[in-house]
Design a protein around this motif. Structure first.
Motif, short mmCIF file in Angstrom:
data_model
loop_
_atom_site.label_atom_id
_atom_site.label_comp_id
_atom_site.label_asym_id
_atom_site.label_seq_id
_atom_site.Cartn_x
_atom_site.Cartn_y
_atom_site.Cartn_z
N GLY A 112 5.37 8.51 9.67
CA GLY A 112 6.34 7.86 10.54
C GLY A 112 7.34 7.04 9.75
N THR A 113 8.13 6.26 10.47
CA THR A 113 9.17 5.46 9.82
C THR A 113 8.58 4.30 9.02
N CYS A 114 9.24 3.96 7.94
CA CYS A 114 8.82 2.84 7.08
C CYS A 114 9.69 1.61 7.35
N SER A 115 10.03 1.39 8.60
CA SER A 115 10.94 0.30 8.95
C SER A 115 10.36 -1.07 8.62
N ASP A 116 9.03 -1.20 8.62
CA ASP A 116 8.42 -2.48 8.28
C ASP A 116 8.65 -2.81 6.80
N VAL A 117 8.66 -1.80 5.94
CA VAL A 117 8.95 -2.04 4.53
C VAL A 117 10.41 -2.44 4.37
N ASP A 118 11.29 -1.77 5.10
CA ASP A 118 12.71 -2.12 5.10
C ASP A 118 12.89 -3.58 5.51
N ALA A 119 12.19 -3.99 6.56
CA ALA A 119 12.30 -5.37 7.05
C ALA A 119 11.78 -6.35 6.01
N ARG A 120 10.74 -5.96 5.30
CA ARG A 120 10.21 -6.86 4.27
C ARG A 120 11.21 -7.06 3.14
N LEU A 121 11.89 -6.01 2.75
CA LEU A 121 12.90 -6.14 1.71
C LEU A 121 14.07 -6.99 2.19
N ALA A 122 14.47 -6.80 3.43
CA ALA A 122 15.58 -7.59 3.98
C ALA A 122 15.22 -9.07 4.06
N ALA A 123 13.92 -9.37 4.18
CA ALA A 123 13.48 -10.77 4.30
C ALA A 123 13.27 -11.45 2.96
N LEU A 124 13.44 -10.73 1.86
CA LEU A 124 13.29 -11.35 0.55
C LEU A 124 14.33 -12.45 0.35
N ARG A 125 14.03 -13.36 -0.56
CA ARG A 125 15.02 -14.37 -0.91
C ARG A 125 16.24 -13.69 -1.51
N HIS A 126 17.41 -14.03 -1.00
CA HIS A 126 18.67 -13.47 -1.48
C HIS A 126 19.53 -14.58 -2.09
N TYR A 127 20.36 -14.16 -3.03
CA TYR A 127 21.24 -15.09 -3.74
C TYR A 127 22.69 -14.71 -3.48
N PRO A 128 23.54 -15.67 -3.14
CA PRO A 128 24.93 -15.33 -2.79
C PRO A 128 25.73 -14.85 -3.98
N LEU A 129 26.62 -13.91 -3.72
CA LEU A 129 27.54 -13.42 -4.74
C LEU A 129 28.91 -14.09 -4.63
N VAL A 130 29.28 -14.49 -3.43
CA VAL A 130 30.56 -15.17 -3.21
C VAL A 130 30.34 -16.33 -2.25
N SER A 131 31.19 -17.33 -2.34
CA SER A 131 31.15 -18.45 -1.42
C SER A 131 31.91 -18.09 -0.15
N ASP B 269 0.84 -1.19 0.00
CA ASP B 269 0.00 0.00 0.00
C ASP B 269 0.88 1.25 0.00
N PRO B 270 0.66 2.19 -0.93
CA PRO B 270 1.47 3.42 -0.95
C PRO B 270 1.47 4.19 0.37
N ARG B 271 0.45 4.00 1.18
CA ARG B 271 0.44 4.68 2.48
C ARG B 271 1.58 4.23 3.37
N HIS B 272 2.17 3.07 3.05
CA HIS B 272 3.25 2.54 3.89
C HIS B 272 4.64 3.00 3.45
N TRP B 273 4.77 3.51 2.19
CA TRP B 273 6.11 3.93 1.74
C TRP B 273 6.12 5.23 0.95
N VAL B 274 4.96 5.69 0.50
CA VAL B 274 4.90 6.94 -0.26
C VAL B 274 4.51 8.12 0.63
N THR B 275 3.50 7.95 1.47
CA THR B 275 2.97 9.10 2.21
C THR B 275 3.04 8.95 3.72
N ARG B 276 3.61 7.90 4.24
CA ARG B 276 3.63 7.71 5.69
C ARG B 276 4.41 8.81 6.39
#
Length: 223
Positions: free
Chosen positions: A175-194, A166-173
């Protein structure tokens, strides 16, 4: 956090969809190319977070005229959406000694590019010449270092479409959008180096460290 707009619909963001004022919307609508968006992001002073950590929304960045990486990515993604491109972002994670980075993504003729807010010179815009997100993330690898000169970038996420939030959570909020930050950090990540490669990485030499100390917006002087 509600999902309000399917990623396959509503290619161009309307002002009422975003919840922006006419003046706010007009400022972003003038940024008609990725290069113009990057120039606007660069001209926005860095957010030194003097009063503590923040994750400012697009509106708050425009109001306060300051931004760090994810805040700049929000602005860039919103401007891309207004221009008819999907508001995509990528989260790049690193060794615990350093800070993650978030960039806004765009494509041209199937190649990926990125808009990036950084106080230094080397982690900024990437022209759309990369065949994959891995290639794009690797373009930041050599320059992504901590203060001791250690190369710290470790993984990259899938492209995330901010229309899923919802744009209210990252466009017009307000207060802090830390929950959106946390959601991005929780995405599946792929390693760049072993782990073996990470243990053998070189460090910046003294000349590189001196060059990396150059920033566009120095921190305010303490009294």
């Amino acid at each position: 956090m509600p999902i309000v707009i399917p990623a396959s619909t509503c290619a161009t963001a309307r002002r009422d969809t975003l919840g922006l004022t006419p003046r706010e919307f007009a400022r972003l609508a003038r940024l008609t190319t990725p290069q113009r968006i990057q120039a606007f992001v660069n001209a926005t002073p860095i957010n030194h977070e003097e009063d503590g950590e923040t994750t400012l929304s697009v509106r708050e960045v425009l109001r306060q005229r300051r931004a760090h990486c994810i805040e700049g990515a929000f602005v860039a993604a919103c401007a891309l959406w207004i221009g008819g491109a999907p508001p995509l972002v990528m989260h790049m994670d690193c060794d615990p000694c350093d800070y993650p980075h978030v960039v806004a993504l765009f494509r041209s003729h199937s190649a990926w590019g990125a808009i990036s807010k950084s106080n230094g010179a080397v982690l900024r815009f990437r022209d759309p010449v990369y065949r994959s997100l891995r290639e794009l993330a690797l373009s930041y690898f050599h320059e992504y270092c901590d203060r001791r000169g250690r190369r710290t970038l470790r993984s990259y996420s899938t492209a995330f479409d901010l229309r899923r939030i919802d744009p209210r959570h990252w466009v017009t909020r307000a207060g802090t959008c830390s929950d959106v930050d946390a959601r991005l950090a929780a995405l599946r990540h792929y390693p760049l180096v072993s782990p073996r490669q990470a243990a053998r990485l070189s460090r910046r030499d003294p000349f590189e460290r001196r060059a990396a100390a150059l920033v566009e917006y120095p921190p305010p002087r303490t009294r």
